[in-house]
Design a protein around this motif. Structure first.
Motif, mmCIF file in Angstrom:
data_model
loop_
_atom_site.group_PDB
_atom_site.id
_atom_site.type_symbol
_atom_site.label_atom_id
_atom_site.label_comp_id
_atom_site.label_asym_id
_atom_site.label_seq_id
_atom_site.Cartn_x
_atom_site.Cartn_y
_atom_site.Cartn_z
ATOM 1 N N VAL A 228 39.856 33.382 42.172
ATOM 2 C CA VAL A 228 40.801 32.442 42.576
ATOM 3 C C VAL A 228 40.437 31.175 42.190
ATOM 4 N N HIS B 130 47.888 40.386 39.535
ATOM 5 C CA HIS B 130 49.145 40.216 40.212
ATOM 6 C C HIS B 130 50.245 41.435 39.932
ATOM 7 N N ASP C 207 46.857 29.529 45.167
ATOM 8 C CA ASP C 207 47.892 30.377 44.227
ATOM 9 C C ASP C 207 48.982 30.859 45.023
ATOM 10 N N ALA D 150 40.142 39.590 41.391
ATOM 11 C CA ALA D 150 40.437 38.414 40.483
ATOM 12 C C ALA D 150 39.884 37.291 40.992
ATOM 13 N N ARG E 252 43.968 37.301 36.257
ATOM 14 C CA ARG E 252 44.910 37.114 37.256
ATOM 15 C C ARG E 252 46.174 37.729 36.921
ATOM 16 N N ARG F 283 49.816 34.344 44.654
ATOM 17 C CA ARG F 283 48.811 35.348 45.186
ATOM 18 C C ARG F 283 48.907 35.581 46.785
#
Length: 828
Positions: free
Chosen positions: A135, A111, A139, A133, A107, A142
């Motif tokens: 989840v 990001h 998030d 990535a 993550r 995100r």
């Protein structure tokens, strides 16, 4: 748990009772025990030494195991991204994934990559990275990154053709964050205009509660282009009982006209004009004096806030006994590319310091905002917590919806948070850090409960801070002496530098300190509180990185700090630069312990200050070594002997041969291996082991005991800082100093202090070029016969004490210092 602090906080007697290995263990556990460890390199990267830290991180990445290499490269990527060098940042991030392929599904990595790709106009690739990535639950960061990837700024012309569908997708991601937190969605204020920070509004009217009056203070300067957005978001708040005070801080544009238009249309808005520009916090204080609300908050003139922000904060505040509540925000460009913190992070939400909604009575107890141009939000919050008896960081527990940005902060390159000297990253190194440390020092001295009446009556500013960020800054008067060194180092070099500062102040000279942290030390440690106390007492100016000033003489008090170049080195106009050579390049004859490379220091001086300066030795011994070594420039004609305040040397030693059963000999200084004779026999002889005397060491004797295997019966050790030096010296009958024969001792401040206290001094023969006839000299085996003679012969003892005192008066008194500064003063 900081074991080193625990150890040093123990009472001296208990510290002496525990094994010294505990201190070594505590140091080893400390995060900076290994100066090449990634945490230490990360701290140096942000803490003022980016050039050297990037070099060392690159070396670490090239030699460490894959996972460690990837971590080092990620640190480099985050730094490059913070400098808005997005292409090399992304390259470093991709190289990290090449070293550690597991990062592709991580993550944090996804990001950071998406954020960089959006800044590079590669929104589609950003979405691909995010999709790779996993989840786990909702998030918010995100979702905002996905919204960013739809912005025209994050896409080339071909991908931007999607137009309304891209805007709808972006709004859907933003509103997913709000809906997840139970808040109304937002939409475009004007459907015909593009989606952006200046075209947002709530889509559901929501309840408009009457409730208590909330005063909203909006400082505004040169805000003509953005103020309408901020005020419109306030006009649409679901808590309607507002008083909005817009303070025009002497803007040269149409800021006042925008505010006046809102005031004409809505009676809740009022314009207040400042006659001169004094900064946002002075503007807040002006409005606070006129505020009528039971609650008070602030809103920046270029930000947008969600319609339910104030109502939500007020509800949480009224259900608690706290003095304030706070909310999160996300920084964004005008076209809604969300950026997160300036120090590149995978989470885009951050604590919004200016979001505080205060109870008015709590604000009245804590006092107004400090008279500064930056940083006073956090200072007021910490001050409030301190006065309420809570830890400074307690306010973070009152953050409402920490994963939901209730404000969007405008990313504006020209704002005070983004300009070089006041950039938000200077919280790690620069003006903001110095301001925050100075504030914390002041908070620690506040009485509990409330501000002293004298301070409240006088109003801000409350404490010394860099002139650059004071709102009413007059012309900088400059300094007559600026000392540059690492003032966190304990020992002779720091003491000598501070004595120079005190001597200059006694002569009436304006004096300042620039704390230049040594690269291989803990750069996160705040300036020693004892130094701040001295600065407050002596009216010393603490100069921060990023300032501009003038100084007649600049004196580098410790050459090793210049081994690495400091970021944001101040711009210093000066008449003369002096390097006080109190540390040679090597600490021993064999060169086993190198302190610095003179050629590197000379080059860094030229780069930072325009010349390599005059290199002033502190003793004849140093002068001789410099003259024979081509790495040094020719030594300056004047010798800068260390100073001591002769007026404060008390009590004075006295001969006690008729009053004590046996003499007391001793020394004080750091417990360093080079400070002791290497040969055990010479060590025992020099320090009179098992002789009919008492031997005291202020500073410990661990290294000496390690060489002997056990402490001699007549030795007694006192830990460093376990006794006042003046009192310790006054109890001695003889001072003895015998270091390792290979130790290149530049001067020997401890023997000089003993002479000033009236104690006869016996030194190793190699120190005779430094002190000449002021001391007695003997090889190790000859120390005890001299001690016996001094103990038996009162006249001899008095004569030796007088000779030493005369030497100090002639060479080391404060009155000797102004003549060293005279050449620069004459050129002023």
């Amino acid at each position: 748990m900081n074991l080193r602090r625990i150890y040093t906080a123990l009472p001296p007697a208990l510290r002496e009772a525990v094994p010294h290995s505990l201190e070594a263990w505590a140091r080893a556990r400390f995060r900076h025990a290994d100066p090449t460890a990634l945490p230490a390199l990360e701290d140096r990267l942000w803490g003022g030494f980016s050039e050297a830290a990037l070099r060392d991180l690159a070396a670490h990445a090239a030699t460490a195991p894959p996972a460690e290499s990837a971590r080092a490269l990620t640190l480099i990527a985050r730094w490059r991204g913070a400098q808005e060098a997005f292409t090399p940042a992304l390259a470093a991030l991709d190289l990290a994934a090449a070293h550690d392929p597991a990062l592709r599904g991580d993550r944090v990595h996804a990001h950071l990559a998406a954020l960089l790709l959006c800044r590079l106009g590669r929104g589609a690739e950003a979405r691909d990275r995010l999709a790779a990535a996993p989840v786990r639950g909702f998030d918010a960061s995100r979702a905002l990154l996905l919204a960013s990837s739809r912005s025209p700024e994050a896409n080339d012309a071909a991908e931007s053709l999607a137009g309304e569908s891209a805007e709808a997708a972006a709004l859907a991601e933003i509103n997913a964050v709000f809906r997840h937190n139970g808040l109304q969605p937002i939409g475009k204020r004007d459907p015909a205009r593009p989606l952006g920070l200046d075209n947002l509004r709530g889509t559901a009217p929501g309840p408009r509660a009457d409730g208590p009056l909330v005063t909203v203070i909006v400082p505004a300067h040169r805000a003509e282009a953005t103020l309408a957005t901020a005020l419109a978001s306030l006009a649409e708040q679901t808590h309607a009982a507002l008083e909005v005070l817009v303070v025009d801080d002497a803007s040269p544009d149409g800021t006042a006209e925008v505010a006046h238009a809102f005031a004409r249309a809505d009676s809740r808005f009022r314009l207040i004009r400042q006659d001169e520009n004094r900064g946002g916090y002075a503007a807040r204080n002006r409005a606070l004096a006129e505020a009528r609300g039971e609650f008070v908050t602030v809103h920046d003139a270029d930000d947008w806030s969600h319609p339910e922000k104030i109502a939500l904060q007020l509800r949480h505040l009224r259900l608690s006994r706290a003095g304030a509540t706070f909310t999160a925000w996300a920084r964004a460009t005008p076209r809604l590319v969300f950026l997160g913190a300036a120090r590149l992070q995978p989470d885009l939400m951050g604590f919004n310091d200016s979001s505080a909604l205060f109870r008015r009575e709590a604000l009245d107890r804590a006092g107004p905002w400090d008279d500064a141009r930056i940083g006073a939000d956090k200072e007021l919050i910490w001050r409030m917590e301190r006065l309420e008896g809570r830890p400074a960081e307690a306010f973070r527990r009152r953050l409402v919806l920490p994963d939901c940005p209730l404000s969007f902060g405008r990313h504006a390159p020209g704002s005070l948070t983004r300009t070089a000297a006041t950039h938000v990253l200077t919280i790690h190194h620069g003006l903001r850090r110095e301001y925050r440390e100075a504030a914390t020092f002041w908070h620690d001295r506040l009485p509990p409960g409330s501000l002293p009446a004298a301070i409240r009556a006088g109003g801000p500013p409350f404490f010394p801070a860099p002139l650059t960020i004071r709102s009413q800054r007059a012309d900088d008067p400059g300094l007559e002496l600026l000392l540059i060194g690492d003032f966190n180092l304990r020992g002779g070099t720091q003491k000598s530098a501070l004595h120079m500062a005190c001597a200059a102040r006694r002569a009436g000279l304006a004096t300042g300190l620039l704390h230049y942290r040594r690269y291989d030390q803990d750069v996160t440690a705040p300036l020693d509180p004892a130094v701040r106390r001295l600065a407050a007492k002596q009216a010393l100016r603490i100069v921060a990185p990023g300032e501009r000033l003038r100084a007649a003489t600049v004196a580098v008090s410790y050459p090793p700090v210049l081994a690495e170049r400091m970021d944001r080195f101040p711009e210093i106009a000066h008449n003369r630069l002096v390097v006080v050579v109190n540390q040679l390049a090597e600490r021993d004859r064999g060169g086993r312990e190198a302190a610095y490379n003179p050629a590197v220091v000379r080059a860094n001086l030229a780069a930072l200050l325009g010349s390599e300066g005059d290199w002033a030795p502190i003793s004849p011994r140093v002068r001789a070594i410099m003259t024979a070594d081509p790495r040094y420039p020719a030594p300056a004609p004047q010798t800068w002997t260390p100073l001591v305040d002769l007026e404060s040397v008390a009590p004075r030693a006295a001969w006690r041969g008729a009053a004590r059963p046996r003499p007391v000999i001793g020394r004080h200084g750091r417990d360093d291996p080079l400070k002791w004779p290497r040969d055990p026999g010479a060590l025992r002889a020099a320090y009179c082991a098992d002789r009919p005397c008492e031997v005291r060491f202020l500073g410990g004797d661990f290294n000496a005991r390690a060489r002997l295997g056990a402490r001699p019966r007549n030795w007694r050790a006192i830990p460093f800082g376990g006794a006042e030096v003046a009192g310790f010296l006054a109890e001695l009958d003889v001072f003895v100093h015998h270091p390792d024969p290979d130790y290149l001792e530049e001067y020997g401040r401890a023997p000089m202090e003993a002479m000033a206290a009236g104690v006869p001094v016996i030194l190793a023969p190699e120190l005779e070029p430094t002190f000449g006839p002021a001391a007695l000299y003997a090889p190790a085996a000859g120390v005890w016969p001299l001690v016996e003679r001094l103990w038996r012969d009162h006249g001899f003892w008095e004569a030796r004490a007088a000779v030493g005192r005369t030497y100090v008066e002639a060479n080391c008194g404060y009155d000797r210092f102004p003549e060293r500064l005279a050449p620069a003063m004459a050129d002023a």
